[in-house]
Design an enzyme around this catalytic site. Structure first.
Site, PDB file in Angstrom:
ATOM      1  N   GLY A   1       1.067  -1.483  -0.142  1.00  0.00           N
ATOM      2  CA  GLY A   1       0.120   0.244   0.108  1.00  0.00           C
ATOM      3  C   GLY A   1       1.198   0.990   0.382  1.00  0.00           C
TER       4      GLY A   1
ATOM      5  N   GLY B   1       1.849   3.289  -2.757  1.00  0.00           N
ATOM      6  CA  GLY B   1       0.722   3.798  -3.590  1.00  0.00           C
ATOM      7  C   GLY B   1      -0.134   5.054  -2.275  1.00  0.00           C
ATOM      8  CB  ILE B   2      -2.540   4.170  -0.173  1.00  0.00           C
ATOM      9  CG1 ILE B   2      -3.692   2.467  -1.167  1.00  0.00           C
ATOM     10  CG2 ILE B   2      -4.088   4.616   0.751  1.00  0.00           C
ATOM     11  CD1 ILE B   2      -4.871   3.172  -1.623  1.00  0.00           C
TER      12      ILE B   2
ATOM     13  CG  ASP C   1       0.319   3.087  -6.485  1.00  0.00           C
ATOM     14  OD1 ASP C   1      -0.517   3.334  -6.250  1.00  0.00           O
ATOM     15  OD2 ASP C   1       1.144   2.379  -7.177  1.00  0.00           O
TER      16      ASP C   1
ATOM     17  CD  GLU D   1       4.176   4.546  -5.294  1.00  0.00           C
ATOM     18  OE1 GLU D   1       3.294   5.626  -5.612  1.00  0.00           O
ATOM     19  OE2 GLU D   1       4.521   3.160  -5.113  1.00  0.00           O
TER      20      GLU D   1
ATOM     21  CE  LYS E   1      17.282  -9.770  12.870  1.00  0.00           C
ATOM     22  NZ  LYS E   1      18.310  -9.183  14.222  1.00  0.00           N
TER      23      LYS E   1
ATOM     24  CB  CYS F   1     -15.180  -0.085 -21.610  1.00  0.00           C
ATOM     25  SG  CYS F   1     -14.395   0.579 -23.218  1.00  0.00           S
TER      26      CYS F   1
ATOM     27  CG  HIS G   1     -13.062   3.379 -19.224  1.00  0.00           C
ATOM     28  ND1 HIS G   1     -13.727   1.989 -18.725  1.00  0.00           N
ATOM     29  CD2 HIS G   1     -13.300   2.899 -20.307  1.00  0.00           C
ATOM     30  CE1 HIS G   1     -13.292   0.777 -19.585  1.00  0.00           C
ATOM     31  NE2 HIS G   1     -13.293   1.535 -20.885  1.00  0.00           N
TER      32      HIS G   1
ATOM     33  CD  GLU H   1     -14.413   2.578 -14.967  1.00  0.00           C
ATOM     34  OE1 GLU H   1     -15.231   3.486 -15.583  1.00  0.00           O
ATOM     35  OE2 GLU H   1     -13.461   1.642 -16.323  1.00  0.00           O
TER      36      GLU H   1
HETATM   37  N1  GLN Z   1     -12.283  -4.755 -25.898  1.00  0.00           N
HETATM   38  C1  GLN Z   1     -13.448  -3.946 -26.291  1.00  0.00           C
HETATM   39  C2  GLN Z   1     -12.845  -2.528 -27.428  1.00  0.00           C
HETATM   40  O1  GLN Z   1     -11.647  -2.514 -27.812  1.00  0.00           O
HETATM   41  C3  GLN Z   1     -13.530  -3.149 -24.942  1.00  0.00           C
HETATM   42  C4  GLN Z   1     -12.114  -1.653 -23.755  1.00  0.00           C
HETATM   43  C5  GLN Z   1     -12.991  -1.749 -22.835  1.00  0.00           C
HETATM   44  O2  GLN Z   1     -13.837  -2.342 -22.470  1.00  0.00           O
HETATM   45  N2  GLN Z   1     -12.271  -1.130 -22.494  1.00  0.00           N
HETATM   46  O3  GLN Z   1     -13.606  -1.840 -27.932  1.00  0.00           O
END
Ligand code: GLN
Length: 529
Positions: A15, A17-18, A70, A145, A193, A376, A498, A500
């Site tokens: 950890g 990175g954290i 990270d 890091e 140690k 995705c 994405h 996220e």
């Molecule tokens: N494999 C898919 C693509 O290349 C989805 C990619 C992903 O989920 N990041 O489009």
């Protein structure tokens, strides 16, 4: 510029990175501008071609670079936007040096690890430190890091570069923090140690730590701290306990309690400032409801989807919902497993393995009103599932899966691509949201920017039929479909991008908030019955 170097001892996966991100956070809480650099001593240019099952999630930055996970932690803890320069690898350093050599830049010199590689590493660190990071101010402190464990052959040139920088800069401009493991023996006694040995390995390369952070299951006893201080030649106050806590966002508070920030501020001779508490209220948790989300994955390790885990946490906190994740094996999925979950998430992925399990799960979610979030590959497979079971195109599939009706096809510009590294459609692209749709409501704006990483897209030729049958493509980027939703379903939303990667504790991602809310509602509704 002040530098905080972080090295790791004994073993990987401690950890570090954290810990690094948390050190940055407590400095930022004091109003200092902080940026962060991750050094990965492997020969790959970047993480993009690496198997996430070996190395964890490939994180994607706004500029499209594919980097170590990270950097995701740094972005989330520090609320900054990093770029390619903030992830230094052996591959990048050697490539630059070899290119310079071919251009004749070294004027006849014999090109060597010292000084040419180490000079390049130092220049890369300095360059990254001054690179804008989307923060509200220019950084005053740069965290560096060093990945891997002290003693690895790969990290030697980097440690040598750190040693040189420490020698070249005034004493108060750099601090070296060594993160190590303090295990317990079979009698439950803490053993110092391994720490002693790893500090010895550091000293052999000319590095003398200023502080030691001991990772342990329970707080280091005063006696253990005394021993580490004596054997490793640091003041006792510079031995910091970093125990495992249930939520990573609590680590800054732990380190603060141990006096780490004060010690760093003092060593770096930074002005003493009161620490702000905003971060602590952002990450404080109070739950009024609990949900279980099923994530269908072909990988056995959870770190592959680290950013999704964190995004669910952020959205959970924003809606006072405790989110528990059930990992469902895409290759051994039994539909019965889906009966107990409040929501279904199908994340990104590559290759055909496990795809049929993911499609079966999406079908269950669509037909049974289970909240569904597809990301995705999850978006692409939602289109495949709909094509097969609503439109009746039984051979519908993605071009990535093999032969059949390609409702998901290769992006035109990808047809020419030969190299696999750094060639996908990557990073930030704008997405226009259609008014009156769920996604537009969630974001509360007509245009967003989100991060991408893919080679395939919804086949433009199939869009009219899909729309005719009820699919709403509610987000687009030019001719490209970016979001799909199904009106009439409690929550069926999937994105080609994405979300996220942009989710932060203080700024949870809108699709995740909508998803978690829908899961809550479903749970409440089913409980009433
Ligand atoms: N494999 C898919 C693509 O290349 C989805 C990619 C992903 O989920 N990041 O489009």
């Amino acid at each position: 510029m002040k530098y905080v170097f972080v090295t790791g001892g004994v073993m990987s996966g401690l950890g570090k990175g954290i810990t690094t991100a948390s050190i940055g956070r407590i400095l930022k809480n004091r109003g200092f501008g902080v940026t962060a650099v991750k050094i990965d001593p492997y020969l790959n240019i970047d993480a993009g071609t690496m198997n996430p099952a070996q190395h964890g999630e490939v994180f994607v930055l706004a500029d499209g670079s594919e980097v170590d996970l990270d950097l995701g932690n740094y972005e989330r803890f520090l609320d900054i936007d990093l770029g390619a320069r903030h992830n230094i690898t052996t591959g990048k350093v050697y490539r630059t040096v070899i290119e310079k050599e071919r251009q004749g830049d070294y004027l006849g010199d014999t090109v060597q690890i010292i000084p040419h590689i180490t000079d390049e590493i130092k220049a890369s660190i300095r360059g990254a430190a001054t690179e804008p990071n989307g923060g509200d101010q220019l950084a005053e402190v740069c965290l560096v890091e060093v990945g891997g464990t002290v003693g690895d052959i790969e990290s030697m040139p980097f440690l040598e570069a750190v040693r040189q920088m420490r020698g070249e800069l005034p004493h108060e401009d750099t601090v070296l923090i060594h993160v190590t493991l303090v295990p317990e023996d079979t009698m439950g006694d803490m053993k110092t140690k391994p720490t002693q040995h790893s500090v010895k390995a550091l000293r052999e390369v000319g590095l003398y730590p200023d502080m030691i952070v001991g990772r342990s299951g329970r707080p280091l006893s005063p006696n253990t701290k005394r021993k580490i201080a004596a054997f490793c030649d640091v003041p006792q106050g510079a031995v910091i306990s970093n125990t495992t806590v249930p939520d990573i966002y609590q680590v800054p508070a732990e380190l603060e309690k141990e006096g780490l920030a004060d010690a760093v501020v003092e060593h770096l001779q930074l002005p003493r400032r009161e620490a702000g508490t905003e971060w602590y209220s952002t990450v404080a948790r109070e739950f009024t409801s609990r949900i279980t989300v099923g994530i269908v994955s072909k990988y056995g390790i959870e770190d592959v989807y680290l950013s999704i885990k964190e995004a669910l946490k952020h959205a959970g906190r924003a809606t006072s919902t405790e989110v528990t994740i059930t990992w469902l094996d895409a290759e051994r999925l039994e539909i019965g497993q889906l009966a107990d979950i409040d929501g279904l998430l199908v994340p990104g992925g590559f290759g055909r393995r496990g795809m049929e399990g993911k499609i079966a799960a999406i079908r269950y979610g669509r037909e049974n009103g289970v909240p569904f979030l597809g990301l995705c590959l999850g978006f692409q497979l939602a289109v495949v599932e709909f094509s097969r079971h609503v439109l009746g195109w039984t051979d519908a599939c993605s071009e990535e899966m093999g032969n059949g009706r390609h409702v998901i096809a290769i992006l035109p510009e990808q047809e020419e691509v030969e190299d696999l590294g750094g060639t996908m459609r990557l990073g930030d692209y704008p997405v226009i949201l259609r008014s009156g749709t769920r996604v537009r409501d969630l974001y509360g704006t007509d245009q967003i920017v989100e991060r991408h990483r893919h080679r395939y897209e919804v086949n433009p030729a199939e869009i009219p039929a899909l729309e005719e049958a009820g699919v709403v493509f509610s987000g687009t980027c030019g001719d490209r479909m970016e979001v799909m939703e199904l009106p009439g379903h409690p929550f069926f939303l999937a994105t080609q991008f994405h979300p996220e990667f942009r989710s932060r504790p203080a700024r949870p991602s809108p699709p995740f908030i909508g998803f978690v809310r829908a899961c809550r509602e479903r749970k409440q509704a089913t409980q009433v019955i």
